[in-house]
Design a protein around this motif. Sequence first.
Motif, PDB file in Angstrom:
ATOM      1  N   GLN A 356       0.825  -1.206   0.000  1.00 41.15           N
ATOM      2  CA  GLN A 356       0.000   0.000   0.000  1.00 41.15           C
ATOM      3  C   GLN A 356       0.864   1.262   0.000  1.00 41.15           C
ATOM      4  OE1 GLN A 356      -2.689  -0.340   3.324  1.00 41.15           O
ATOM      5  NE2 GLN A 356      -3.997  -1.851   2.310  1.00 41.15           N
ATOM      6  N   GLY A 357       1.817   1.310   0.920  1.00 39.29           N
ATOM      7  CA  GLY A 357       2.731   2.455   0.937  1.00 39.29           C
ATOM      8  C   GLY A 357       3.558   2.544  -0.328  1.00 39.29           C
ATOM      9  N   ALA A 358       3.956   1.388  -0.869  1.00 42.89           N
ATOM     10  CA  ALA A 358       4.736   1.383  -2.106  1.00 42.89           C
ATOM     11  C   ALA A 358       3.931   1.985  -3.249  1.00 42.89           C
ATOM     12  CB  ALA A 358       5.170  -0.036  -2.447  1.00 42.89           C
ATOM     13  N   LEU A 359       2.641   1.671  -3.323  1.00 38.13           N
ATOM     14  CA  LEU A 359       1.798   2.236  -4.373  1.00 38.13           C
ATOM     15  C   LEU A 359       1.635   3.737  -4.199  1.00 38.13           C
ATOM     16  CD1 LEU A 359      -0.024   2.025  -6.809  1.00 38.13           C
ATOM     17  CD2 LEU A 359      -1.900   1.328  -5.310  1.00 38.13           C
ATOM     18  N   LEU A 360       1.439   4.178  -2.972  1.00 35.60           N
ATOM     19  CA  LEU A 360       1.295   5.617  -2.736  1.00 35.60           C
ATOM     20  C   LEU A 360       2.525   6.388  -3.213  1.00 35.60           C
ATOM     21  CD1 LEU A 360      -0.359   5.673   0.802  1.00 35.60           C
ATOM     22  CD2 LEU A 360      -1.417   6.327  -1.365  1.00 35.60           C
ATOM     23  N   VAL A 361       3.702   5.873  -2.908  1.00 41.02           N
ATOM     24  CA  VAL A 361       4.927   6.579  -3.301  1.00 41.02           C
ATOM     25  C   VAL A 361       5.193   6.429  -4.800  1.00 41.02           C
ATOM     26  CG1 VAL A 361       7.422   6.745  -2.957  1.00 41.02           C
ATOM     27  CG2 VAL A 361       5.915   6.327  -1.000  1.00 41.02           C
ATOM     28  N   SER A 362       5.113   5.205  -5.319  1.00 38.84           N
ATOM     29  CA  SER A 362       5.405   4.970  -6.741  1.00 38.84           C
ATOM     30  C   SER A 362       4.417   5.702  -7.640  1.00 38.84           C
ATOM     31  CB  SER A 362       5.379   3.467  -7.044  1.00 38.84           C
ATOM     32  OG  SER A 362       6.341   2.779  -6.284  1.00 38.84           O
ATOM     33  N   GLY A 363       3.122   5.603  -7.308  1.00 40.12           N
ATOM     34  CA  GLY A 363       2.122   6.277  -8.115  1.00 40.12           C
ATOM     35  C   GLY A 363       2.241   7.782  -8.025  1.00 40.12           C
ATOM     36  N   SER A 364       2.474   8.310  -6.828  1.00 39.44           N
ATOM     37  CA  SER A 364       2.624   9.751  -6.661  1.00 39.44           C
ATOM     38  C   SER A 364       3.859  10.272  -7.397  1.00 39.44           C
ATOM     39  CB  SER A 364       2.726  10.101  -5.176  1.00 39.44           C
ATOM     40  OG  SER A 364       1.547   9.734  -4.488  1.00 39.44           O
ATOM     41  N   PHE A 365       4.920   9.482  -7.391  1.00 34.50           N
ATOM     42  CA  PHE A 365       6.136   9.860  -8.112  1.00 34.50           C
ATOM     43  C   PHE A 365       5.828  10.118  -9.583  1.00 34.50           C
ATOM     44  CE2 PHE A 365       9.897   8.720 -10.587  1.00 34.50           C
ATOM     45  CZ  PHE A 365      10.892   9.467  -9.978  1.00 34.50           C
ATOM     46  N   LEU A 366       5.062   9.227 -10.210  1.00 32.35           N
ATOM     47  CA  LEU A 366       4.731   9.395 -11.622  1.00 32.35           C
ATOM     48  C   LEU A 366       3.754  10.546 -11.832  1.00 32.35           C
ATOM     49  CD1 LEU A 366       4.423   5.696 -12.855  1.00 32.35           C
ATOM     50  CD2 LEU A 366       6.416   7.203 -12.867  1.00 32.35           C
ATOM     51  N   LEU A 367       2.802  10.704 -10.925  1.00 31.67           N
ATOM     52  CA  LEU A 367       1.848  11.810 -11.058  1.00 31.67           C
ATOM     53  C   LEU A 367       2.531  13.163 -10.914  1.00 31.67           C
ATOM     54  CD1 LEU A 367      -1.216  10.457  -9.037  1.00 31.67           C
ATOM     55  CD2 LEU A 367      -1.070  10.791 -11.512  1.00 31.67           C
ATOM     56  N   LEU A 368       3.537  13.240 -10.077  1.00 33.98           N
ATOM     57  CA  LEU A 368       4.232  14.510  -9.862  1.00 33.98           C
ATOM     58  C   LEU A 368       5.219  14.814 -10.981  1.00 33.98           C
ATOM     59  CD1 LEU A 368       4.867  14.212  -6.016  1.00 33.98           C
ATOM     60  CD2 LEU A 368       3.340  15.840  -7.144  1.00 33.98           C
ATOM     61  N   LEU A 369       5.902  13.793 -11.497  1.00 29.56           N
ATOM     62  CA  LEU A 369       6.915  14.024 -12.515  1.00 29.56           C
ATOM     63  C   LEU A 369       6.371  13.902 -13.935  1.00 29.56           C
ATOM     64  CD1 LEU A 369       8.683  13.661  -9.937  1.00 29.56           C
ATOM     65  CD2 LEU A 369      10.397  12.596 -11.407  1.00 29.56           C
ATOM     66  N   THR A 370       5.238  13.247 -14.127  1.00 29.77           N
ATOM     67  CA  THR A 370       4.548  13.058 -15.415  1.00 29.77           C
ATOM     68  C   THR A 370       5.475  12.632 -16.550  1.00 29.77           C
ATOM     69  OG1 THR A 370       4.683  15.440 -15.947  1.00 29.77           O
ATOM     70  CG2 THR A 370       2.709  14.661 -14.784  1.00 29.77           C
ATOM     71  N   PRO A 371       6.170  11.495 -16.403  1.00 32.57           N
ATOM     72  CA  PRO A 371       7.039  11.025 -17.500  1.00 32.57           C
ATOM     73  C   PRO A 371       6.210  10.633 -18.716  1.00 32.57           C
ATOM     74  CG  PRO A 371       6.801   9.329 -15.832  1.00 32.57           C
ATOM     75  CD  PRO A 371       6.154  10.561 -15.273  1.00 32.57           C
ATOM     76  N   GLY A 372       6.839  10.702 -19.878  1.00 33.63           N
ATOM     77  CA  GLY A 372       6.138  10.399 -21.128  1.00 33.63           C
ATOM     78  C   GLY A 372       6.363   8.985 -21.624  1.00 33.63           C
ATOM     79  N   TYR A 373       6.584   8.024 -20.723  1.00 35.74           N
ATOM     80  CA  TYR A 373       6.875   6.654 -21.128  1.00 35.74           C
ATOM     81  C   TYR A 373       5.926   5.694 -20.416  1.00 35.74           C
ATOM     82  CZ  TYR A 373      10.985   8.909 -22.981  1.00 35.74           C
ATOM     83  OH  TYR A 373      11.810   9.752 -23.677  1.00 35.74           O
ATOM     84  N   SER A 374       5.163   4.968 -21.200  1.00 39.20           N
ATOM     85  CA  SER A 374       4.079   4.153 -20.642  1.00 39.20           C
ATOM     86  C   SER A 374       4.580   2.992 -19.803  1.00 39.20           C
ATOM     87  CB  SER A 374       3.190   3.633 -21.776  1.00 39.20           C
ATOM     88  OG  SER A 374       3.953   3.057 -22.812  1.00 39.20           O
TER      89      SER A 374
END
Length: 454
Positions: A356-374
Amino acid sequence: MSRNLIFTGAVLAALGAVVLRMVLGPPGLGWYLLAWALFAAAVWLARRVQGRRLDVLVVAGGIVLATVGLAAPPSSSTDSFRYAWDGRVQAAGISPYERPPADPALAGLRDDWLFPAACADPLLWPLPEGGCTRINRPTVSTIYPPLAQAYFLLVEKVSPEGSRHKGLQLGGWALAVLALPALWRLAGARQAAYWAWCPAVPVEAVNNAHVDMLGVLLVVLAFGAVRGRGGPAGAGALLGAAVAAKLLPVTALPGALSGVLAGKGGVAWRRLLLVGVPVLLVVALSYLPYALVSGSSVAGYLPGYLREERYDGGGNRYAVLRLLMPDSWAPYVAIALLALIVLAVLRHGDAERPWQGALLVSGSFLLLLTPGYSWYALLVVALAAMTGWWEWLGVAVAGAVAYTDGPTAPDNLGTPFYAVAAVAALAGWAARRSAEPRRRRPAGDDGAPVVRST
């Protein structure tokens, strides 16, 4: 046979047909969105499929969809060509961190597949001395960490001559399929379907053969070790291996340390050391052989890649934050918000459900940085399957849209999708908090949290 089972199977068959069209490529934005819509419909219909029938549907559907990814050469990424080259260079006894593919000293390793004679294809990269190659960024050394390099060398060694892309695709298929039973044991068949049927798996893990899949599998196994005999030390070693495969899994580490700051006695040092020391040892030991050969060049093109991708600000990075504030603020606000999320996981996270904590951090990381790679979101898909927090799958949709629309294109369509994904993640978090109040319990000697999330 129940009507829901038939309908779910029919939707999965349609999804398989769409994925086949995507890997025959190049996949357009419409095909991506259709595939994700069919995936969502299949998961929705499967709610009423029970017992053994659901088990068979999840496993069979997952294996078939993954196998569809093998139907054609890589459709939308050239990364696997670099993987093949790195494996070939290592088999010749040369460090991939020292010389780029364009180096004339490596000309003896070139063949007509990676360095075709005809250079009319616009997807080929030019070489300084003339000619062209399928390998992206041929004038710089590799970016991939040491465990990824070991994987590339293994595939090179076991693949028959002339296999070209097939060895890496079969490796991606095996890793993706191996993740399925591990997810099943952790979360059950219904949530494992989030992984088994997700279109990102056959497209990115199998067809495009992204090495991210190796890191994802190691993270899944690490969290399985928390429930098994491996314990914190085993989880730490596997997480270290995941980081040494693709760096991005470092965002799962705070999850493994969920609740270490929650005990009445302060930091749960024993668990912190049991997890943290194996992570550091595995990463350090994996880098050591290459560092002895390549010295300071062992970082490869990583620093240059971070500048190229504008992680210092600009481009399409931090796109959601830049909707709300001046561009120059966005990198610093992203760092601050991510630090607060990590702190919240370390303080309030559930040690019994570290994913659960891993998803919060990993998902938030992508939402904040918005990388362009699927393919960066493959880890989020696996963690969403573990938690059952389906709303985080929007992060993977946003990454796919951003990539298909052009990672560096101005006014990239990924920005509104990332914004919607962020709203969905926040709404899901708020709904769960309101649906079930926090249950407090005393912290144990191992630093188990006093607050448990759901």
